[in-house]
Design a protein around this motif. Structure first.
Motif, short mmCIF file in Angstrom:
data_model
loop_
_atom_site.label_atom_id
_atom_site.label_comp_id
_atom_site.label_asym_id
_atom_site.label_seq_id
_atom_site.Cartn_x
_atom_site.Cartn_y
_atom_site.Cartn_z
N GLN A 70 -27.00 -44.04 -26.66
CA GLN A 70 -27.04 -42.66 -27.10
C GLN A 70 -28.46 -42.14 -27.17
OE1 GLN A 70 -24.86 -42.90 -30.82
NE2 GLN A 70 -24.08 -44.77 -29.99
N CYS A 71 -28.59 -40.85 -26.84
CA CYS A 71 -29.84 -40.10 -26.82
C CYS A 71 -30.73 -40.46 -25.64
CB CYS A 71 -30.65 -40.29 -28.11
SG CYS A 71 -30.06 -39.29 -29.47
N CYS A 95 -28.26 -36.70 -38.08
CA CYS A 95 -28.67 -38.05 -38.45
C CYS A 95 -29.18 -38.10 -39.88
CB CYS A 95 -29.76 -38.54 -37.49
SG CYS A 95 -29.18 -38.91 -35.82
N ASN A 112 -27.25 -47.18 -36.91
CA ASN A 112 -27.08 -46.39 -35.70
C ASN A 112 -27.77 -45.04 -35.83
OD1 ASN A 112 -26.03 -45.52 -33.18
ND2 ASN A 112 -24.27 -44.62 -34.19
N PHE A 122 -31.78 -45.33 -35.91
CA PHE A 122 -32.45 -45.51 -34.63
C PHE A 122 -32.21 -44.33 -33.70
CE2 PHE A 122 -32.14 -49.91 -36.15
CZ PHE A 122 -33.48 -50.27 -36.07
N LEU A 123 -31.07 -43.64 -33.84
CA LEU A 123 -30.89 -42.40 -33.10
C LEU A 123 -31.88 -41.35 -33.58
CD1 LEU A 123 -27.01 -42.05 -32.87
CD2 LEU A 123 -28.59 -42.66 -31.06
N SER A 183 -35.09 -42.06 -32.04
CA SER A 183 -35.06 -41.66 -30.63
C SER A 183 -35.31 -40.16 -30.48
CB SER A 183 -33.70 -42.01 -30.01
OG SER A 183 -33.46 -43.40 -30.05
N SER A 196 -33.64 -47.77 -28.42
CA SER A 196 -32.32 -47.56 -27.85
C SER A 196 -31.46 -48.80 -27.96
CB SER A 196 -32.44 -47.14 -26.38
OG SER A 196 -33.17 -45.94 -26.24
N ALA A 217 -30.14 -49.05 -31.45
CA ALA A 217 -29.06 -48.07 -31.64
C ALA A 217 -27.78 -48.57 -30.99
CB ALA A 217 -29.48 -46.72 -31.05
N TYR A 235 -24.30 -49.40 -32.85
CA TYR A 235 -23.12 -48.67 -32.38
C TYR A 235 -22.00 -49.63 -32.00
CZ TYR A 235 -20.31 -45.48 -29.51
OH TYR A 235 -19.28 -44.75 -28.99
N ASP A 275 -22.96 -38.06 -27.18
CA ASP A 275 -23.92 -38.56 -28.16
C ASP A 275 -23.80 -37.83 -29.49
OD1 ASP A 275 -24.85 -40.25 -26.20
OD2 ASP A 275 -26.51 -38.96 -25.62
N CYS A 291 -22.73 -39.29 -33.23
CA CYS A 291 -23.49 -39.02 -34.46
C CYS A 291 -22.57 -38.49 -35.55
CB CYS A 291 -24.61 -38.02 -34.18
SG CYS A 291 -25.94 -38.63 -33.12
#
Length: 326
Positions: free
Chosen positions: A17-18, A59, A96, A99-100, A103, A121, A124, A128, A269, A273
């Motif tokens: 994601q991201c 987030c 998750n 770290f998103l 990112s 990533s 994340a 996830y 993504d 979230c």
């Protein structure tokens, strides 16, 4: 807004994601700077920019909610078989989102190297994957409690939840770790394997579990057992199917398709979230159910939501103690 770097990173397959936001934001900016203010490139850039900002707010909200759940379940409320799963799920969702969030910050500030973004990533993706595995385990656990209630209350191993959670964390680490190792040696699309597995394995299991719970408890049973825990599980599974599963489907589509559906990846993504953010809201709303307008602390709401499991755990512990004494 800071000037995004024009370093070519499109060859790096971040996968989780991201990553699509990062690669394609840079690509869009590169196109704008080289070919002038084209309408399509500009609109894509604005869309990705606002998506990043929206993801950042999501987030932050999710981090607060899951952080409260982790604190209360970890230090203020007595554990039960089910709350062990919920605690691990909250940790996975918190990681998750964390770290998103990192990112998105890297995207907006244009800081960090390609290797640094790849590491973020990977973490994340690790969280996830753990979240999906734990949610699958939760759905199977509820099916076992409904289909085999006597075994679940009396014969279920006391530390099964702890052992299963630990095993799922190890599997998630190995799955994500093998992906980044294979990518390091030039294997293409290894990050996508997690999303493909989510579409091929997690989704069918969750669908089957959800259907069993609905039919067994709401349709077949003459006296429906519509407890709070079961309500939490069904709502959580529903939101997973709405928000998180599209991420797996979209990345699976991009892996097998010749065309890269960037906008779909961004929507996926954002859905992932939202899925990581919504679970704490479900717990507190279900705990507040039938409490009128009385103001209650978050601890009381969360404890009330999982009160049934605490009572069942105490009964099982008393039963085990009685059998041991005999």
């Amino acid at each position: 807004m800071a000037n995004f770097s024009k370093t070519s990173v499109s060859s790096v397959n971040y996968g989780p994601q991201c990553a699509a936001m990062y690669n394609n934001t840079l690509s869009s900016t590169h196109n704008i700077s080289n070919s002038g203010p084209e309408e399509n490139s500009s609109s894509d850039f604005i869309f990705m920019l606002y998506s990043c900002i929206f993801a950042l707010y999501i987030c932050i909200i999710g981090l607060v909610g899951n952080g409260i759940v982790i604190y209360l379940l970890g230090f203020r409320i007595k554990w039960s078989h089910f709350t062990i799963y919920i605690l691990n799920l909250a940790v996975a969702d918190f990681g998750n989102l964390l770290f998103l969030n990192l990112s998105v910050i890297l995207i907006l500030t244009n800081t960090g190297s390609e290797h640094g973004f790849t590491a973020v990533s990977w973490f994340a993706l690790f969280m996830y994957t753990a979240s999906q595995l734990l949610l699958t385990a939760i759905s199977i656990d509820r099916c076992a409690s409904v289909l085999f209630p006597i075994w679940y209350r009396c014969r279920r191993p006391p530390h099964l939840s702890t052992m299963v959670s630990a095993l799922l964390w190890v599997l998630s680490f190995l799955s994500s770790g093998s992906g980044i190792i294979l990518q390091h040696f030039g294997a293409y699309g290894t990050f996508h394997f997690t999303f493909i597995a989510g579409s091929a394995v997690f989704f069918p299991l969750i669908i089957i579990s959800t259907m069993i719970l609905l039919f067994k408890v709401y349709c077949i049973s003459q006296q429906p057992q519509r407890g709070r825990v079961l309500t939490i599980v069904l709502i959580t599974l529903l939101f997973y199917l709405i928000f998180a599963f599209p991420t797996n489907a979209i990345y699976t589509l991009n892996y097998f398709a010749d065309y890269n559906y960037v906008h779909l990846e961004i929507y996926g993504d954002l859905g992932a979230c939202l899925n990581s953010c919504v679970n704490p809201v479900i717990y507190f709303l279900v705990g507040r159910k039938e409490m009128g307008q009385q103001r209650q602390s978050l601890k009381v709401l969360l404890q009330r939501a999982f009160q049934e499991e605490e009572e069942q755990t105490e009964q099982q512990e008393q039963g085990n103690t009685t059998q041991t004494s005999i």
